[in-house]
Design a protein around this motif. Sequence first.
Motif, PDB file in Angstrom:
ATOM      1  N   PHE A  14       6.772   1.171   1.838  1.00  0.00           N
ATOM      2  CA  PHE A  14       5.629   1.411   2.161  1.00  0.00           C
ATOM      3  C   PHE A  14       5.109   2.146   0.589  1.00  0.00           C
ATOM      4  O   PHE A  14       4.400   2.215   0.687  1.00  0.00           O
ATOM      5  N   LYS A  15       6.294   2.420  -0.289  1.00  0.00           N
ATOM      6  CA  LYS A  15       5.632   2.955  -0.864  1.00  0.00           C
ATOM      7  C   LYS A  15       4.785   2.203  -2.049  1.00  0.00           C
ATOM      8  O   LYS A  15       3.655   2.412  -2.468  1.00  0.00           O
ATOM      9  N   GLU A  16       4.943   0.579  -2.204  1.00  0.00           N
ATOM     10  CA  GLU A  16       4.500  -0.117  -3.261  1.00  0.00           C
ATOM     11  C   GLU A  16       3.268  -0.384  -2.220  1.00  0.00           C
ATOM     12  O   GLU A  16       2.247  -0.859  -3.157  1.00  0.00           O
ATOM     13  N   LEU A  17       3.335  -0.386  -0.466  1.00  0.00           N
ATOM     14  CA  LEU A  17       1.924  -0.210  -0.095  1.00  0.00           C
ATOM     15  C   LEU A  17       0.514   0.917  -0.634  1.00  0.00           C
ATOM     16  O   LEU A  17      -0.822   1.102  -0.645  1.00  0.00           O
ATOM     17  N   GLY A  18       1.465   1.599  -1.141  1.00  0.00           N
ATOM     18  CA  GLY A  18       0.664   3.389  -1.544  1.00  0.00           C
ATOM     19  C   GLY A  18       1.110   4.447  -0.653  1.00  0.00           C
ATOM     20  O   GLY A  18       0.685   5.246  -0.989  1.00  0.00           O
ATOM     21  N   MET A  19       1.938   4.418  -0.075  1.00  0.00           N
ATOM     22  CA  MET A  19       1.915   5.903   1.066  1.00  0.00           C
ATOM     23  C   MET A  19       3.182   7.136  -0.317  1.00  0.00           C
ATOM     24  O   MET A  19       3.815   5.551  -0.935  1.00  0.00           O
ATOM     25  N   VAL A  33       1.677  -1.741  13.014  1.00  0.00           N
ATOM     26  CA  VAL A  33       1.098  -0.670  11.877  1.00  0.00           C
ATOM     27  C   VAL A  33       0.003  -1.150  11.596  1.00  0.00           C
ATOM     28  O   VAL A  33       0.130  -1.715  10.174  1.00  0.00           O
ATOM     29  N   MET A  34      -1.508  -0.417  11.363  1.00  0.00           N
ATOM     30  CA  MET A  34      -2.582  -1.336  10.651  1.00  0.00           C
ATOM     31  C   MET A  34      -3.133  -0.400   9.843  1.00  0.00           C
ATOM     32  O   MET A  34      -3.437   1.358   9.923  1.00  0.00           O
ATOM     33  N   TYR A  35      -3.035  -0.932   8.315  1.00  0.00           N
ATOM     34  CA  TYR A  35      -3.809   0.423   6.769  1.00  0.00           C
ATOM     35  C   TYR A  35      -4.877  -0.604   6.383  1.00  0.00           C
ATOM     36  O   TYR A  35      -5.087  -1.751   6.514  1.00  0.00           O
ATOM     37  N   ALA A  36      -6.151   0.650   6.469  1.00  0.00           N
ATOM     38  CA  ALA A  36      -6.758  -0.098   5.296  1.00  0.00           C
ATOM     39  C   ALA A  36      -6.959  -0.033   3.332  1.00  0.00           C
ATOM     40  O   ALA A  36      -6.125   0.527   3.277  1.00  0.00           O
ATOM     41  N   VAL A  37      -6.610  -1.462   3.010  1.00  0.00           N
ATOM     42  CA  VAL A  37      -6.273  -0.987   1.843  1.00  0.00           C
ATOM     43  C   VAL A  37      -7.058  -1.616   0.629  1.00  0.00           C
ATOM     44  O   VAL A  37      -8.442  -1.739   0.866  1.00  0.00           O
ATOM     45  N   ASP A  38      -7.985  -1.335  -0.488  1.00  0.00           N
ATOM     46  CA  ASP A  38      -8.350  -1.569  -1.394  1.00  0.00           C
ATOM     47  C   ASP A  38      -8.628  -2.813  -1.975  1.00  0.00           C
ATOM     48  O   ASP A  38      -9.817  -3.057  -2.093  1.00  0.00           O
ATOM     49  N   ASP A  39      -7.493  -3.482  -2.016  1.00  0.00           N
ATOM     50  CA  ASP A  39      -7.151  -4.960  -3.110  1.00  0.00           C
ATOM     51  C   ASP A  39      -6.591  -5.488  -1.740  1.00  0.00           C
ATOM     52  O   ASP A  39      -5.085  -5.885  -1.940  1.00  0.00           O
ATOM     53  N   LEU A  40      -6.833  -6.730  -0.957  1.00  0.00           N
ATOM     54  CA  LEU A  40      -6.217  -7.482  -0.130  1.00  0.00           C
ATOM     55  C   LEU A  40      -4.942  -8.175  -0.755  1.00  0.00           C
ATOM     56  O   LEU A  40      -4.100  -8.201  -1.040  1.00  0.00           O
ATOM     57  N   ASP A  41      -5.305  -8.690  -1.722  1.00  0.00           N
ATOM     58  CA  ASP A  41      -4.799  -9.982  -2.538  1.00  0.00           C
ATOM     59  C   ASP A  41      -3.738  -9.185  -2.993  1.00  0.00           C
ATOM     60  O   ASP A  41      -2.881  -9.890  -3.325  1.00  0.00           O
ATOM     61  N   ASP A  42      -3.956  -8.248  -3.856  1.00  0.00           N
ATOM     62  CA  ASP A  42      -2.989  -7.662  -5.128  1.00  0.00           C
ATOM     63  C   ASP A  42      -1.822  -7.174  -4.137  1.00  0.00           C
ATOM     64  O   ASP A  42      -1.262  -6.780  -4.665  1.00  0.00           O
ATOM     65  N   THR A  43      -2.710  -6.762  -2.468  1.00  0.00           N
ATOM     66  CA  THR A  43      -1.416  -5.821  -2.645  1.00  0.00           C
ATOM     67  C   THR A  43      -0.618  -6.793  -1.832  1.00  0.00           C
ATOM     68  O   THR A  43       0.390  -6.450  -1.850  1.00  0.00           O
ATOM     69  N   ILE A  44      -0.880  -7.634  -1.327  1.00  0.00           N
ATOM     70  CA  ILE A  44      -0.140  -8.929  -0.499  1.00  0.00           C
ATOM     71  C   ILE A  44       0.891  -9.014  -1.789  1.00  0.00           C
ATOM     72  O   ILE A  44       2.440  -9.642  -1.338  1.00  0.00           O
ATOM     73  N   THR A  45       0.291  -9.137  -3.021  1.00  0.00           N
ATOM     74  CA  THR A  45       1.447 -10.158  -4.116  1.00  0.00           C
ATOM     75  C   THR A  45       2.024  -8.742  -4.853  1.00  0.00           C
ATOM     76  O   THR A  45       3.724  -8.818  -4.465  1.00  0.00           O
ATOM     77  N   ARG A  46       1.819  -7.807  -4.137  1.00  0.00           N
ATOM     78  CA  ARG A  46       2.934  -6.883  -4.962  1.00  0.00           C
ATOM     79  C   ARG A  46       4.238  -6.393  -3.209  1.00  0.00           C
ATOM     80  O   ARG A  46       5.323  -6.059  -3.156  1.00  0.00           O
ATOM     81  N   LEU A  47       3.656  -6.842  -2.215  1.00  0.00           N
ATOM     82  CA  LEU A  47       4.433  -6.761  -1.065  1.00  0.00           C
ATOM     83  C   LEU A  47       5.781  -7.952  -1.205  1.00  0.00           C
ATOM     84  O   LEU A  47       6.737  -7.590  -0.687  1.00  0.00           O
ATOM     85  N   ARG A  48       5.127  -9.248  -0.656  1.00  0.00           N
ATOM     86  CA  ARG A  48       5.632  -9.741  -1.444  1.00  0.00           C
ATOM     87  C   ARG A  48       7.570  -9.880  -1.935  1.00  0.00           C
ATOM     88  O   ARG A  48       8.156 -10.148  -2.047  1.00  0.00           O
ATOM     89  N   ARG A  49       6.774  -8.467  -3.511  1.00  0.00           N
ATOM     90  CA  ARG A  49       7.993  -8.534  -4.290  1.00  0.00           C
ATOM     91  C   ARG A  49       8.472  -8.402  -3.520  1.00  0.00           C
ATOM     92  O   ARG A  49      10.623  -8.311  -4.044  1.00  0.00           O
ATOM     93  N   HIS A  50       8.568  -7.413  -2.549  1.00  0.00           N
ATOM     94  CA  HIS A  50       9.385  -6.155  -1.748  1.00  0.00           C
ATOM     95  C   HIS A  50       9.697  -7.207  -0.466  1.00  0.00           C
ATOM     96  O   HIS A  50      10.074  -6.433   0.839  1.00  0.00           O
TER      97      HIS A  50
END
Length: 144
Positions: free
Chosen positions: A23-28, A93-110
């Motif tokens: 969730f830190k990687e997500l931006g929380m 839980v639903m979150y609005a993000v500024d860059d969906l593709d980048d967020t997916i890439t970062r969260l896959r690493r977790h």
Amino acid sequence: MTIQQMHNVGIVVDDLAGAVAFFKELGMELEGEGAIEGLWADQAVGLDGVRCDVAMMVTPDGHGRLELSQYHSPALIPGPRNQPHNVLGTHRVMYAVDDLDDTITRLRRHGGELVGEVAQYGDSVRLCYFRGPAGIIVGLSEYS
């Protein structure tokens, strides 16, 4: 009487540190963490001998909170992790993000993975469901 605000959504996990990192990687941000135990905890959750660690995560705007709990006592009851979204009681839980593709890439690493595909809704929203720690379904949306 009316509700004043939604304070948090609570989710039980089996790896608190891993869930916090996800969730830190997500931006929380980690707002606080601590140990919970005692009569008041037993009374509040309806269990005996509660001992758990919690981490309160907060969205950057300070309005959304996610309480992650890892139980040590009573023993954690494992459940199915890859349930489809239409199972009664399944949470997301639903979150609005500024860059969906980048967020997916970062969260896959977790260890996260797409539940379906990235979908386009109308002209203004791209969204997807993503499975995170402990099988949590996280909705991600990008508005243009």
